[in-house]
Write an enzyme that holds these catalytic residues in place. Structure first.
Site, PDB file in Angstrom:
ATOM      1  N   ASN A  74       0.755  -1.260  -0.142  1.00  0.00           N
ATOM      2  CA  ASN A  74       0.100  -0.026   0.144  1.00  0.00           C
ATOM      3  C   ASN A  74       0.875   1.204  -0.066  1.00  0.00           C
ATOM      4  O   ASN A  74       0.504   2.292  -0.748  1.00  0.00           O
ATOM      5  CB  ASN A  74      -0.987  -0.018   1.149  1.00  0.00           C
ATOM      6  CG  ASN A  74      -1.862  -1.044   1.003  1.00  0.00           C
ATOM      7  OD1 ASN A  74      -2.435  -1.630  -0.046  1.00  0.00           O
ATOM      8  ND2 ASN A  74      -2.793  -1.054   2.377  1.00  0.00           N
TER       9      ASN A  74
ATOM     10  N   ARG B 194     -11.896  -3.862 -13.677  1.00  0.00           N
ATOM     11  CA  ARG B 194     -10.848  -4.842 -13.446  1.00  0.00           C
ATOM     12  C   ARG B 194     -11.496  -6.169 -13.604  1.00  0.00           C
ATOM     13  O   ARG B 194     -12.139  -6.690 -12.849  1.00  0.00           O
ATOM     14  CB  ARG B 194     -10.613  -4.430 -11.958  1.00  0.00           C
ATOM     15  CG  ARG B 194     -10.007  -3.135 -11.575  1.00  0.00           C
ATOM     16  CD  ARG B 194      -9.332  -3.269 -10.186  1.00  0.00           C
ATOM     17  NE  ARG B 194      -9.147  -1.815  -9.705  1.00  0.00           N
ATOM     18  CZ  ARG B 194      -7.935  -0.927 -10.170  1.00  0.00           C
ATOM     19  NH1 ARG B 194      -7.269  -1.346 -10.895  1.00  0.00           N
ATOM     20  NH2 ARG B 194      -8.013   0.400  -9.547  1.00  0.00           N
TER      21      ARG B 194
ATOM     22  N   ARG C 294      -6.375   1.922 -12.742  1.00  0.00           N
ATOM     23  CA  ARG C 294      -4.820   2.196 -12.342  1.00  0.00           C
ATOM     24  C   ARG C 294      -4.099   0.743 -12.043  1.00  0.00           C
ATOM     25  O   ARG C 294      -4.939  -0.071 -11.106  1.00  0.00           O
ATOM     26  CB  ARG C 294      -4.698   3.143 -11.194  1.00  0.00           C
ATOM     27  CG  ARG C 294      -3.255   3.398 -10.871  1.00  0.00           C
ATOM     28  CD  ARG C 294      -3.119   4.385  -9.627  1.00  0.00           C
ATOM     29  NE  ARG C 294      -3.598   5.402 -10.130  1.00  0.00           N
ATOM     30  CZ  ARG C 294      -4.249   6.397  -9.361  1.00  0.00           C
ATOM     31  NH1 ARG C 294      -4.937   5.972  -8.473  1.00  0.00           N
ATOM     32  NH2 ARG C 294      -4.731   7.634  -9.925  1.00  0.00           N
TER      33      ARG C 294
ATOM     34  N   HIS D  94     -16.688   3.732 -13.901  1.00  0.00           N
ATOM     35  CA  HIS D  94     -16.450   2.771 -12.734  1.00  0.00           C
ATOM     36  C   HIS D  94     -17.839   2.239 -12.269  1.00  0.00           C
ATOM     37  O   HIS D  94     -17.502   1.384 -11.428  1.00  0.00           O
ATOM     38  CB  HIS D  94     -15.920   3.779 -11.663  1.00  0.00           C
ATOM     39  CG  HIS D  94     -15.422   3.088 -10.374  1.00  0.00           C
ATOM     40  ND1 HIS D  94     -16.241   3.194  -9.183  1.00  0.00           N
ATOM     41  CD2 HIS D  94     -14.193   2.692 -10.402  1.00  0.00           C
ATOM     42  CE1 HIS D  94     -15.408   2.591  -8.364  1.00  0.00           C
ATOM     43  NE2 HIS D  94     -14.257   2.104  -9.002  1.00  0.00           N
TER      44      HIS D  94
ATOM     45  N   TYR E 253     -12.943  -9.389  -1.189  1.00  0.00           N
ATOM     46  CA  TYR E 253     -13.718  -8.117  -1.135  1.00  0.00           C
ATOM     47  C   TYR E 253     -14.956  -8.225  -0.874  1.00  0.00           C
ATOM     48  O   TYR E 253     -15.760  -9.048  -1.366  1.00  0.00           O
ATOM     49  CB  TYR E 253     -13.756  -7.231  -2.497  1.00  0.00           C
ATOM     50  CG  TYR E 253     -12.168  -6.587  -2.749  1.00  0.00           C
ATOM     51  CD1 TYR E 253     -11.460  -7.188  -2.425  1.00  0.00           C
ATOM     52  CD2 TYR E 253     -12.268  -5.598  -3.666  1.00  0.00           C
ATOM     53  CE1 TYR E 253      -9.857  -6.831  -2.636  1.00  0.00           C
ATOM     54  CE2 TYR E 253     -10.938  -5.212  -4.025  1.00  0.00           C
ATOM     55  CZ  TYR E 253      -9.775  -5.940  -3.740  1.00  0.00           C
ATOM     56  OH  TYR E 253      -8.587  -5.316  -4.153  1.00  0.00           O
TER      57      TYR E 253
ATOM     58  N   ARG F 172     -13.782   2.874   5.347  1.00  0.00           N
ATOM     59  CA  ARG F 172     -12.539   2.220   5.596  1.00  0.00           C
ATOM     60  C   ARG F 172     -11.427   2.828   5.459  1.00  0.00           C
ATOM     61  O   ARG F 172     -10.602   2.770   6.221  1.00  0.00           O
ATOM     62  CB  ARG F 172     -12.699   0.932   4.464  1.00  0.00           C
ATOM     63  CG  ARG F 172     -11.464   0.023   4.540  1.00  0.00           C
ATOM     64  CD  ARG F 172     -11.521  -0.780   3.117  1.00  0.00           C
ATOM     65  NE  ARG F 172     -10.695   0.074   2.301  1.00  0.00           N
ATOM     66  CZ  ARG F 172     -10.628  -0.315   0.775  1.00  0.00           C
ATOM     67  NH1 ARG F 172     -11.504  -0.876   0.533  1.00  0.00           N
ATOM     68  NH2 ARG F 172      -9.972   0.645   0.116  1.00  0.00           N
TER      69      ARG F 172
ATOM     70  N   HIS G 127     -15.451  -3.327   0.967  1.00  0.00           N
ATOM     71  CA  HIS G 127     -15.497  -2.783  -0.384  1.00  0.00           C
ATOM     72  C   HIS G 127     -17.009  -2.063  -0.297  1.00  0.00           C
ATOM     73  O   HIS G 127     -17.103  -1.292  -1.273  1.00  0.00           O
ATOM     74  CB  HIS G 127     -15.091  -3.426  -1.364  1.00  0.00           C
ATOM     75  CG  HIS G 127     -14.803  -2.768  -2.615  1.00  0.00           C
ATOM     76  ND1 HIS G 127     -15.478  -2.917  -3.838  1.00  0.00           N
ATOM     77  CD2 HIS G 127     -13.778  -2.104  -2.943  1.00  0.00           C
ATOM     78  CE1 HIS G 127     -14.924  -2.072  -4.576  1.00  0.00           C
ATOM     79  NE2 HIS G 127     -13.885  -1.567  -4.250  1.00  0.00           N
TER      80      HIS G 127
END
Length: 694
Positions: free
Chosen positions: A53, A384, A414, A444, A477, A573, A601
């Site tokens: 991270n 993704r 990304r 998205h 997730y 989060r 998530h």
């Protein structure tokens, strides 16, 4: 902080900097690694995640700040911090976090692993037999791949790939051509494993490993024969990972991104990590090569990439040192084998809570659509996705069978750009109509639309979710999804796809809120309604769960609602720029962050709404980028039974969690919630409710 009158809600004192808040999140992940109640190998994995991270934080956030400085930008966020002040604050937080990471590894985790028979054997601890095997491994497996570079006028400092393990070697003597060199550089190719398992007969423990860095260090003299190696130190440079593509100036976004991806490995340096044993003059030499300052230098007490230790987690077969095995559940209506998804959805919506419930119903829905002769068209957004996933296989099969298949692929997700380019190429070859969304706005939203002929009518079926159609992350997730044949939802999703693939004005939606058009204003409208109800003496309540909260107008609306007396609980989060508990401003707002085995998530928003509760789920966080610069979808849960279940499972359980929860303080720091009596883990409760644990 002192009491405030709350008149000026734009006051920078009321806002936490987003980057400093993100570092607080990385600190919370580190605290999971330090938690002795968590299984040992899981703690090691959390340490690796906290390191990874931090890498991304430098590649993206620090790179952006440095870029703004380089162009003379004086822009500040709602918190008012200038770039130079922010970089100094980041340096202070990161330096302390990195020191804690390596102290935890060296003093706690490695000794605990060794006690369990899992050893990372240091150079000074190698036996003669181990040393002989390692020497043979070096000459057989490593030496042919390593390219030593002696630095002189004919051999300048090499361009080193982003985050690759490298060594600066201090040399003495002359080479075969009579050249005298003082320094050499060795780069370890990415194809090499960073941890090497030793043969069982050479170790006295169950699992023995050596670091690639230790092997290269021990044999670096063989790379510079005839020269004396005075010292050798590992280092790593982190580079800017942002892709700078002007979409208005390129004719082919896919080709432009492919070119940028090739260049990203060698972009501007933003951080240098070196071993604590490295001489200061060598560290300064490296800083000059990468055009970095002292504040960009970080000393590490161990390998320069902690995340590589995840190999131990993957290779060591010790279930007793990992979380108990979990078997995902299925919705009640889908027990007992193959289900006709279309017939099921005509009876009513199906709510899915991942990963406690399997993602298989979504895959089955798409697979049935791909082979059903009555299905005419399939349209899906892909952000993704693994190129060889069952989702992609179904889309390919549908296209090859002659159905109209449209895939809206966000190439700019990304660190998934290369996968998405490969995905676009594969789908295009199969006959799928591939669209790259809207120039200037990332797509998205998570949407799947199936159009089916049923007798004389056309019926639309949809899947809407808070997470990606990714076959791996759906197991780790937490996300919410809904499968529905609701005509209004189907029509809204149809209009959304029209906006993405065609041109025209935004269409008024019946059920959905969408970014960048109605979601931002719709949230503020709902927050303001709660404030008005509270001012009129009625009950008012907001509970919202998300990954990040940053957008200033949303924060100001929440402050006004708090001032009006609305009770507000936020489960955030990661980034949270709102300061809770400011007297006269946000004293009715409580913020907590929940972390655990799975990555939280879900985006769930609850409004009491004058006794007619409204529950929304979304692909969007309450961030500037999501609400104003992306295409997002936000969908209602109208079925009362489903809504009650989700309010309990997705919100109230998390407000009661005392195992992986932190409360945000007014000063921007977080305090971990301690279980005083009975442990209550939201994730464990949901695992036991929906699936099988242990």
């Amino acid at each position: 902080m002192a009491r405030h009158d709350g008149d000026d809600l734009t006051n920078s004192a009321y806002y936490i900097n987003r980057d400093l808040s993100m570092l607080e999140f990385h600190r919370r992940v580190y605290e999971l690694a330090a938690d002795p109640s968590i299984p040992l190998l899981e703690r090691l994995r959390f340490l690796c995640i906290s390191s990874s991270n931090l890498d991304e934080f430098f590649e993206v956030r620090v790179a952006i700040i440095k870029h703004r400085l380089s162009i003379g930008s004086t822009r500040t966020g709602a918190d008012g911090l200038r770039a130079t002040e922010l970089l100094a604050a980041i340096r202070d937080k990161v330096e302390r976090l990195v020191a804690d990471q390596y102290r935890l590894l060296n003093d706690t985790l490695l000794p605990a692993l060794e006690a369990e028979g899992v050893r990372v054997i240091r150079r000074g601890e190698w036996s003669d037999a181990q040393r002989d095997w390692i020497r043979g491994f070096f000459r057989r497996e490593l030496l042919p791949l390593l390219t030593p570079i002696g630095l002189d006028p004919a051999h300048p400092f090499p361009m080193l790939v982003n985050k690759v393990l490298s060594f600066i070697v201090e040399l003495d003597g002359c080479d075969a051509f009579g050249r005298q060199t003082h320094f050499g550089v060795v780069q370890a190719p990415r194809v090499l494993p960073r941890l090497i398992r030793l043969p069982a007969e050479l170790v006295e423990c169950a699992d023995g490993f050596v670091l690639l860095s230790s092997i290269i260090h021990a044999h670096v003299g063989e790379l510079f024969p005839g020269l004396k190696v005075k010292s050798c130190h590992q280092f790593r440079v982190t580079r800017n990972a942002e892709l700078l593509v002007d979409e208005d100036e390129v004719e082919d976004l896919k080709s432009a991104l492919a070119c940028e991806l090739r260049d990203r490995r060698f972009s501007q340096a933003v951080r240098l990590e070196v071993s604590t044993k490295c001489k200061p003059e060598l560290a300064r030499f490296l800083l000059r090569q990468f055009e970095l300052e002292e504040q960009d230098l970080y000393f590490v007490d161990g390998l320069v990439n902690l995340s590589r230790l995840e190999t131990i987690y993957e290779e060591v077969d010790r279930p007793d040192l990992k979380y108990p095995r979990f078997e995902q559940g299925m919705p009640e209506a889908m027990h007992g084998g193959e289900v006709d998804m279309f017939a099921l959805l005509r009876k009513g919506d199906q709510l899915l809570h991942h990963p406690f419930q399997s993602f298989r119903p979504v895959v089955d829905f798409l697979r049935q659509a791909a082979t059903d002769p009555d299905v005419l068209a399939i349209k899906q957004t892909l952000y993704r996705v693994v190129p060889d996933s069952p989702i992609v296989e179904a889309l390919v099969k549908a296209a090859l069978s002659g159905k109209q298949v449209v895939a809206v692929i966000e190439l700019r997700a990304r660190f998934n750009e290369e996968d998405n380019i490969a995905l676009a190429n594969r789908l295009s070859k199969a006959g799928v109509q591939v669209v790259y969304g809207v120039v200037g706005y990332k797509t998205h939203g998570k949407m799947l639309l199936v159009v089916r002929r049923e007798g004389r009518q056309i019926r639309r079926y949809v899947h809407l979710g808070t997470g990606n159609y990714h076959s791996i992350t759906t197991r780790y997730y937490t996300d919410i999804g809904i499968l529905s044949a609701n005509p209004d939802l189907g029509e809204d999703v149809h209009h959304l796809f029209q906006q993405l693939t065609g041109m025209g004005k935004a269409t008024r939606m019946k059920r959905l809120l969408q970014a960048p058009f109605t979601l931002h204003s719709g949230l503020i409208e709902r927050i303001n309604l709660e404030a008005a109800n509270a001012q009129d003496g009625g009950k008012a309540r907001i509970i919202a769960k998300m990954n990040g909260l940053e957008e200033p107008e949303i924060i100001r609306a929440l402050y006004r609602a708090s001032q009006a007396g609305v009770e507000i609980d936020l489960i955030v989060r990661g980034i949270c720029c709102l300061r809770p508990g400011i007297k006269g401003v946000s004293e009715n707002i409580r913020v907590r962050s929940v972390l655990g085995r799975f990555l939280e998530h879900t985006r769930i928003f609850y409004f009491y709404n004058g006794g007619r509760p409204e529950l929304l789920c979304a692909s969007a966080d309450w961030m500037i980028r999501n609400l104003l610069r992306r295409v997002e979808s936000c969908f209602p849960i109208y079925d009362r039974k489903m809504a009650r279940q989700l309010i309990h499972d997705g919100l109230r359980l998390y407000l009661q969690d005392n195992c992986g929860s932190w409360r945000l303080r007014e000063d921007g720091s977080y305090h971990r919630v301690q279980a005083r009596k009975k442990r209550r883990s939201a994730q464990e409760i949901l695992m036991r409710k929906f699936g099988r644990l242990g």
